[in-house]
Design a protein around this motif. Sequence first.
Motif, PDB file in Angstrom:
ATOM      1  N   ARG A   8       0.817  -1.216   0.000  1.00  0.00           N
ATOM      2  CA  ARG A   8       0.000   0.000   0.000  1.00  0.00           C
ATOM      3  C   ARG A   8       0.851   1.267   0.000  1.00  0.00           C
ATOM      4  O   ARG A   8       0.334   2.361   0.176  1.00  0.00           O
ATOM      5  N   GLY A   9       2.148   1.073  -0.100  1.00  0.00           N
ATOM      6  CA  GLY A   9       3.018   2.240  -0.146  1.00  0.00           C
ATOM      7  C   GLY A   9       3.316   2.843   1.214  1.00  0.00           C
ATOM      8  O   GLY A   9       3.624   4.027   1.332  1.00  0.00           O
ATOM      9  N   ILE A  10       3.178   2.030   2.260  1.00  0.00           N
ATOM     10  CA  ILE A  10       3.456   2.502   3.599  1.00  0.00           C
ATOM     11  C   ILE A  10       4.723   1.840   4.121  1.00  0.00           C
ATOM     12  O   ILE A  10       4.825   0.617   4.118  1.00  0.00           O
ATOM     13  N   THR A  11       5.669   2.638   4.549  1.00  0.00           N
ATOM     14  CA  THR A  11       6.886   2.078   5.135  1.00  0.00           C
ATOM     15  C   THR A  11       6.525   1.323   6.407  1.00  0.00           C
ATOM     16  O   THR A  11       5.935   1.894   7.320  1.00  0.00           O
ATOM     17  N   PRO A  12       6.828   0.037   6.445  1.00  0.00           N
ATOM     18  CA  PRO A  12       6.401  -0.777   7.588  1.00  0.00           C
ATOM     19  C   PRO A  12       7.335  -0.624   8.786  1.00  0.00           C
ATOM     20  O   PRO A  12       8.221  -1.436   8.981  1.00  0.00           O
ATOM     21  N   THR A  13       7.105   0.413   9.567  1.00  0.00           N
ATOM     22  CA  THR A  13       7.917   0.587  10.765  1.00  0.00           C
ATOM     23  C   THR A  13       7.410  -0.327  11.871  1.00  0.00           C
ATOM     24  O   THR A  13       6.298  -0.858  11.799  1.00  0.00           O
ATOM     25  N   HIS A  14       8.230  -0.477  12.877  1.00  0.00           N
ATOM     26  CA  HIS A  14       7.890  -1.274  14.045  1.00  0.00           C
ATOM     27  C   HIS A  14       6.524  -0.857  14.607  1.00  0.00           C
ATOM     28  O   HIS A  14       5.620  -1.676  14.773  1.00  0.00           O
ATOM     29  N   GLN A  15       6.370   0.442  14.869  1.00  0.00           N
ATOM     30  CA  GLN A  15       5.135   0.934  15.494  1.00  0.00           C
ATOM     31  C   GLN A  15       3.917   0.696  14.608  1.00  0.00           C
ATOM     32  O   GLN A  15       2.851   0.310  15.084  1.00  0.00           O
ATOM     33  N   ARG A  16       4.079   0.945  13.311  1.00  0.00           N
ATOM     34  CA  ARG A  16       2.941   0.771  12.402  1.00  0.00           C
ATOM     35  C   ARG A  16       2.512  -0.686  12.350  1.00  0.00           C
ATOM     36  O   ARG A  16       1.319  -0.995  12.284  1.00  0.00           O
ATOM     37  N   ILE A  17       3.479  -1.583  12.383  1.00  0.00           N
ATOM     38  CA  ILE A  17       3.147  -3.008  12.360  1.00  0.00           C
ATOM     39  C   ILE A  17       2.398  -3.397  13.636  1.00  0.00           C
ATOM     40  O   ILE A  17       1.376  -4.092  13.581  1.00  0.00           O
ATOM     41  N   GLU A  18       2.875  -2.902  14.749  1.00  0.00           N
ATOM     42  CA  GLU A  18       2.203  -3.228  16.021  1.00  0.00           C
ATOM     43  C   GLU A  18       0.772  -2.712  16.028  1.00  0.00           C
ATOM     44  O   GLU A  18      -0.152  -3.398  16.464  1.00  0.00           O
ATOM     45  N   ILE A  19       0.593  -1.494  15.539  1.00  0.00           N
ATOM     46  CA  ILE A  19      -0.750  -0.911  15.510  1.00  0.00           C
ATOM     47  C   ILE A  19      -1.657  -1.709  14.584  1.00  0.00           C
ATOM     48  O   ILE A  19      -2.808  -2.008  14.917  1.00  0.00           O
ATOM     49  N   ALA A  20      -1.124  -2.100  13.430  1.00  0.00           N
ATOM     50  CA  ALA A  20      -1.919  -2.904  12.501  1.00  0.00           C
ATOM     51  C   ALA A  20      -2.296  -4.243  13.132  1.00  0.00           C
ATOM     52  O   ALA A  20      -3.433  -4.701  13.021  1.00  0.00           O
ATOM     53  N   LEU A  21      -1.359  -4.850  13.827  1.00  0.00           N
ATOM     54  CA  LEU A  21      -1.631  -6.139  14.480  1.00  0.00           C
ATOM     55  C   LEU A  21      -2.743  -5.993  15.514  1.00  0.00           C
ATOM     56  O   LEU A  21      -3.638  -6.838  15.607  1.00  0.00           O
ATOM     57  N   VAL A  22      -2.681  -4.910  16.269  1.00  0.00           N
ATOM     58  CA  VAL A  22      -3.723  -4.671  17.265  1.00  0.00           C
ATOM     59  C   VAL A  22      -5.085  -4.526  16.594  1.00  0.00           C
ATOM     60  O   VAL A  22      -6.081  -5.094  17.039  1.00  0.00           O
ATOM     61  N   LEU A  23      -5.114  -3.805  15.485  1.00  0.00           N
ATOM     62  CA  LEU A  23      -6.379  -3.616  14.771  1.00  0.00           C
ATOM     63  C   LEU A  23      -6.919  -4.929  14.239  1.00  0.00           C
ATOM     64  O   LEU A  23      -8.132  -5.131  14.156  1.00  0.00           O
ATOM     65  N   LEU A  24      -6.031  -5.815  13.888  1.00  0.00           N
ATOM     66  CA  LEU A  24      -6.456  -7.063  13.252  1.00  0.00           C
ATOM     67  C   LEU A  24      -6.671  -8.200  14.241  1.00  0.00           C
ATOM     68  O   LEU A  24      -7.272  -9.208  13.905  1.00  0.00           O
ATOM     69  N   GLU A  25      -6.158  -8.057  15.461  1.00  0.00           N
ATOM     70  CA  GLU A  25      -6.021  -9.224  16.326  1.00  0.00           C
ATOM     71  C   GLU A  25      -7.336  -9.912  16.693  1.00  0.00           C
ATOM     72  O   GLU A  25      -7.348 -11.077  17.000  1.00  0.00           O
ATOM     73  N   LYS A  26      -8.414  -9.191  16.699  1.00  0.00           N
ATOM     74  CA  LYS A  26      -9.712  -9.824  16.911  1.00  0.00           C
ATOM     75  C   LYS A  26     -10.780  -8.975  16.250  1.00  0.00           C
ATOM     76  O   LYS A  26     -10.482  -7.906  15.739  1.00  0.00           O
ATOM     77  N   ARG A  27     -12.007  -9.439  16.261  1.00  0.00           N
ATOM     78  CA  ARG A  27     -13.090  -8.677  15.650  1.00  0.00           C
ATOM     79  C   ARG A  27     -13.568  -7.626  16.656  1.00  0.00           C
ATOM     80  O   ARG A  27     -14.477  -7.860  17.431  1.00  0.00           O
ATOM     81  N   TRP A  28     -12.884  -6.496  16.674  1.00  0.00           N
ATOM     82  CA  TRP A  28     -13.262  -5.444  17.609  1.00  0.00           C
ATOM     83  C   TRP A  28     -13.177  -4.093  16.932  1.00  0.00           C
ATOM     84  O   TRP A  28     -12.756  -3.985  15.783  1.00  0.00           O
ATOM     85  N   HIS A  29     -13.620  -3.077  17.634  1.00  0.00           N
ATOM     86  CA  HIS A  29     -13.673  -1.726  17.082  1.00  0.00           C
ATOM     87  C   HIS A  29     -13.087  -0.775  18.117  1.00  0.00           C
ATOM     88  O   HIS A  29     -13.818  -0.067  18.795  1.00  0.00           O
ATOM     89  N   PRO A  30     -11.775  -0.762  18.246  1.00  0.00           N
ATOM     90  CA  PRO A  30     -11.140  -0.007  19.324  1.00  0.00           C
ATOM     91  C   PRO A  30     -11.099   1.490  19.068  1.00  0.00           C
ATOM     92  O   PRO A  30     -11.112   1.934  17.920  1.00  0.00           O
ATOM     93  N   SER A  31     -11.043   2.249  20.143  1.00  0.00           N
ATOM     94  CA  SER A  31     -10.797   3.689  20.067  1.00  0.00           C
ATOM     95  C   SER A  31      -9.293   3.923  20.010  1.00  0.00           C
ATOM     96  O   SER A  31      -8.501   3.004  20.268  1.00  0.00           O
ATOM     97  N   ALA A  32      -8.910   5.160  19.709  1.00  0.00           N
ATOM     98  CA  ALA A  32      -7.484   5.499  19.667  1.00  0.00           C
ATOM     99  C   ALA A  32      -6.828   5.158  21.006  1.00  0.00           C
ATOM    100  O   ALA A  32      -5.726   4.599  21.039  1.00  0.00           O
ATOM    101  N   ASP A  33      -7.503   5.491  22.072  1.00  0.00           N
ATOM    102  CA  ASP A  33      -7.021   5.192  23.413  1.00  0.00           C
ATOM    103  C   ASP A  33      -6.783   3.703  23.634  1.00  0.00           C
ATOM    104  O   ASP A  33      -5.748   3.302  24.159  1.00  0.00           O
ATOM    105  N   GLN A  34      -7.756   2.911  23.243  1.00  0.00           N
ATOM    106  CA  GLN A  34      -7.632   1.460  23.402  1.00  0.00           C
ATOM    107  C   GLN A  34      -6.480   0.919  22.581  1.00  0.00           C
ATOM    108  O   GLN A  34      -5.776  -0.002  23.010  1.00  0.00           O
TER     109      GLN A  34
END
Lengths: 139, 139
Positions: free
Chosen positions: A18-44
């Motif tokens: 997608r043209g995004i440099t896969p940094t450590h932080q971005r990967i972690e954030i993506a993993l969190v978003l994907l890890e289960k069927r949820w709809h987290p807030s920025a805080d979460q």
Amino acid sequence: MNLEPSTRESVAEMLRTRGITPTHQRIEIALVLLEKRWHPSADQILAAVNVRCAETSKATVYNTLKLFLDKGLVRELIVDPNKVFYDSNTSVHHHFYDVVSGEITDIAAAGVRVDGLPPLPAGMVPAGIDIIVRTRPGL
Amino acid sequence: MNLEPSTRESVAEMLRTRGITPTHQRIEIALVLLEKRWHPSADQILAAVNVRCAETSKATVYNTLKLFLDKGLVRELIVDPNKVFYDSNTSVHHHFYDVVSGEITDIAAAGVRVDGLPPLPAGMVPAGIDIIVRTRPGL
DNA sequence: TTGGAACCTGGACTTTGTCTAATTGGATTT
DNA sequence: AAATCCAATTAGACAAAGTCCAGGTTCCAA
């Protein structure tokens, strides 16, 4: 984004395509978003990322979410001005918001289909469309 | 609320029929909401009320808007977490939000009808339903 | 006139998100 | 390996929108 058993490497790959440099932080954030069927807030998301291991700042979470939004990797669900959630399922679907529990569930998951969304005036394209049906129990 | 050439007295009357004590401030706020076909923010309402004449505090504007919401006199349009507007037209209709001008117009006003809103799960009733189509010009 | 209830007020506070200046990381060049 | 570069990240100050609260008004009823 909609891949299944996500590894750090498969996520990095997807970000690259997608043209995004896969940094450590971005990967972690993506993993969190994907890890289960949820709809987290920025805080979460911030909390979840920092529990995992990685130290990540508030600014980076907001920057990354904005980046993912721009690139169409996530959708923003605005239930209330102070209740904003992120959904890694970017296919066209809608949501129920339960006033009591504060939880969001997909309308599709409740066995419902939606048709008949309105056409746009000439010269305009949608930047985002959603229906959130805010519900409360009983009458 | 949807009455036409609103006088202070006709507004007071309407508030009374809804079980709302028609105080000076509430009447002024209702007049501002009705005075033209617009979708003001809380800030704009506060400014408009205080231009007219009446000294009214921020807290009162927020209290009154919440009261009007509860009583079904206005609808809240949440375009973005920091872009919340109020609509004195409570009949079922939807909106276009123009990203460039920041303005909201009724979809009805653009000559469009919407059908096919989804049914709710058993035991739930809607507390609020809306579609906001955020648009940007051209492609 | 007194009492009480509902209402209004200013201002402090909270929450959510943005901004900025300084620092880091890691890829590339020398 | 050292130097360089630049995007990415960071902490923390800041801003905007809305909430809360303690005190003050208004108004009605007794």
